[in-house]
Design an enzyme around this catalytic site. Structure first.
Site, PDB file in Angstrom:
ATOM      1  N   LYS A  10     -11.598 -66.830  45.319  1.00 51.05           N
ATOM      2  CA  LYS A  10     -10.405 -67.695  45.188  1.00 51.05           C
ATOM      3  C   LYS A  10      -9.405 -67.408  46.319  1.00 51.05           C
ATOM      4  CE  LYS A  10     -10.022 -66.583  40.629  1.00 51.05           C
ATOM      5  NZ  LYS A  10     -11.336 -66.128  40.167  1.00 51.05           N
ATOM      6  N   THR A  11      -9.120 -66.129  46.551  1.00 53.60           N
ATOM      7  CA  THR A  11      -8.174 -65.762  47.619  1.00 53.60           C
ATOM      8  C   THR A  11      -8.751 -66.172  48.976  1.00 53.60           C
ATOM      9  OG1 THR A  11      -7.706 -63.826  46.274  1.00 53.60           O
ATOM     10  CG2 THR A  11      -6.732 -63.866  48.471  1.00 53.60           C
ATOM     11  N   ASP A  51      -1.825 -64.911  42.815  1.00 56.56           N
ATOM     12  CA  ASP A  51      -3.017 -64.494  42.074  1.00 56.56           C
ATOM     13  C   ASP A  51      -2.622 -64.156  40.626  1.00 56.56           C
ATOM     14  OD1 ASP A  51      -5.665 -63.999  41.795  1.00 56.56           O
ATOM     15  OD2 ASP A  51      -5.693 -62.101  42.883  1.00 56.56           O
ATOM     16  N   THR A  75      -8.097 -66.043  36.293  1.00 56.91           N
ATOM     17  CA  THR A  75      -9.376 -65.850  35.628  1.00 56.91           C
ATOM     18  C   THR A  75      -9.301 -66.427  34.208  1.00 56.91           C
ATOM     19  OG1 THR A  75      -8.548 -63.684  34.998  1.00 56.91           O
ATOM     20  CG2 THR A  75     -10.048 -63.761  36.863  1.00 56.91           C
ATOM     21  N   ARG A  89     -18.227 -60.621  45.639  1.00 56.43           N
ATOM     22  CA  ARG A  89     -17.527 -59.334  45.779  1.00 56.43           C
ATOM     23  C   ARG A  89     -18.467 -58.183  45.417  1.00 56.43           C
ATOM     24  NH1 ARG A  89     -12.335 -59.055  42.450  1.00 56.43           N
ATOM     25  NH2 ARG A  89     -11.477 -60.296  44.158  1.00 56.43           N
TER      26      ARG A  89
END
Ligand code: ADE
Length: 355
Positions: free
Chosen positions: A81-82, A126, A175, A234
């Site tokens: 997302k980032t 975030d 999330t 990740r």
């Protein structure tokens, strides 16, 4: 009584210790993630449908010479997302300021960051579901009309001032889309869910990362790591580093299928990508609660993890893999979980009891 107190004390210490390790890990991961982060749509792998929509949205905004609509990305952690927000900023040719909701605790935190924005810039928040009510209310007029409503004075002498802000784009990431308040969610023009990655996509991510880090890997080695990466770039990127350590120390440095499988076995990451915390959690439900349902707080206390880590980090993949189910009465496992962990399935046990 004192035994229970001591036990709780020990658990609290364990949680505190885990959290310290987590804080250090997060710092290390951030530096590592920044250096391998793709900067353009061409190098950003996966999420293809979303990428195509975003490209059109960006082109339209550029043609209109207007900032992008506010965007909300939701989905499990680690899916990019980032990274995607950074790619959008690069594509729009604007700067991005990155923060997270827990860092915006006091009104002056959010006011300060809003007032520092320049025209067209992107503000990335975030964990936006963790924004407090006051911060949310400051954000509403800022998102909608690009104004800050400030109040001064007390009771009868209270005055409101409207301070204009430059037009900016807010990109929120969460999330837990369900925990966002309705009014905040409604202020995002574009809402997208990020999906877990396929094995092929993860193998591409791994090959790209290995290239940047000068790690020697073949296609089968990349796929072997991809299969155990829980659909999450990740995790794939972390594993490729760990496996490369093994390859260097125990082999000739090259990651092949055998080297990858051997290292991941030693790291106790199984063929599904489950680690020891996942297995402890699932085995607890089977061994102590007959497969469930059992409440999340009970699980958290028993395995010495905090509820948020279980909900945000462990559960999304276990749920989507069908190894865990959420019911109104708590979490339960599926027959597949029994099979995967090497237990007799509940049906087999029932059948045996009939004879
Ligand atoms: N690293 C993390 N996410 C990535 C992605 N989507 N594409 C390429 N590299 C990544």
């Amino acid at each position: 009584m004192s035994i229970i107190a001591d036990d709780n004390n020990f658990k609290n210490k364990k949680i505190e210790h885990n959290q310290n390790i987590k804080a250090e890990t997060i710092e290390f991961d951030k530096n590592f993630e920044n250096c391998i982060r793709p900067k353009s749509f061409d190098t950003y792998i996966g999420q293809s449908a979303l990428k195509e929509t975003l490209k059109i949205t960006i082109e339209a905004a550029k043609k209109r010479e207007l900032p992008l609509d506010h965007l909300l990305f939701y989905g499990p952690p680690g899916l990019g997302k980032t990274t995607l927000a950074g790619v959008i900023a690069e594509q729009m040719g604007v700067d991005i300021k990155i923060t997270s909701a827990p860092a915006l605790e006091r009104p002056r935190d959010i006011i300060g960051i809003l007032m520092s924005l320049k025209g067209g810039e992107i503000l990335f928040i975030d964990e936006i579901h963790r924004l407090n009510k006051v911060a949310e209310e400051i954000l509403y007029p800022a998102m909608e009309d690009f104004f800050l409503d400030m109040t001064t004075g007390k009771s009868q002498t209270v005055k409101t001032m409207r301070i204009p802000l430059p037009k900016f784009t807010l990109i929120g990431a969460t999330t837990k889309a369900g925990e966002l308040s309705g009014p905040l969610r409604d202020r995002f023009g574009i809402i997208h869910r990020l999906e877990f990655y396929t094995e092929d996509e993860l193998a591409q991510v791994i090959t790209r990362t290995a290239g940047i880090l000068n790690i020697d890997i073949d296609s089968k080695g990349a796929h072997a790591i991809a299969r155990r990466s829980r659909g999450t770039p990740r995790i794939a990127n972390r594993l490729v580093k760990r496996v490369s350590d093994f390859a260097l120390v125990k082999h000739d440095g090259k990651i092949t299928e055998n080297v990858a499988n051997e290292s991941l076995d030693i790291l106790k990451i199984d063929e599904f990508g489950l680690d020891s915390t996942d297995r402890t959690l699932l085995k607890l439900i089977i061994d102590k609660y007959d497969g469930g349902p059992v409440g999340i707080e009970t699980i958290a206390a028993a395995i010495g993890e905090d509820v948020r880590t279980i909900e945000d980090v462990c559960e999304p993949f276990l749920l989507q893999a069908g190894l865990l189910q959420r019911t109104p009465r708590g979490r339960k496992v599926s027959p597949e979980t029994y099979r995967h962990l090497g237990y007799k399935s509940p049906q087999t046990i029932e059948q045996q009891n009939l004879f």
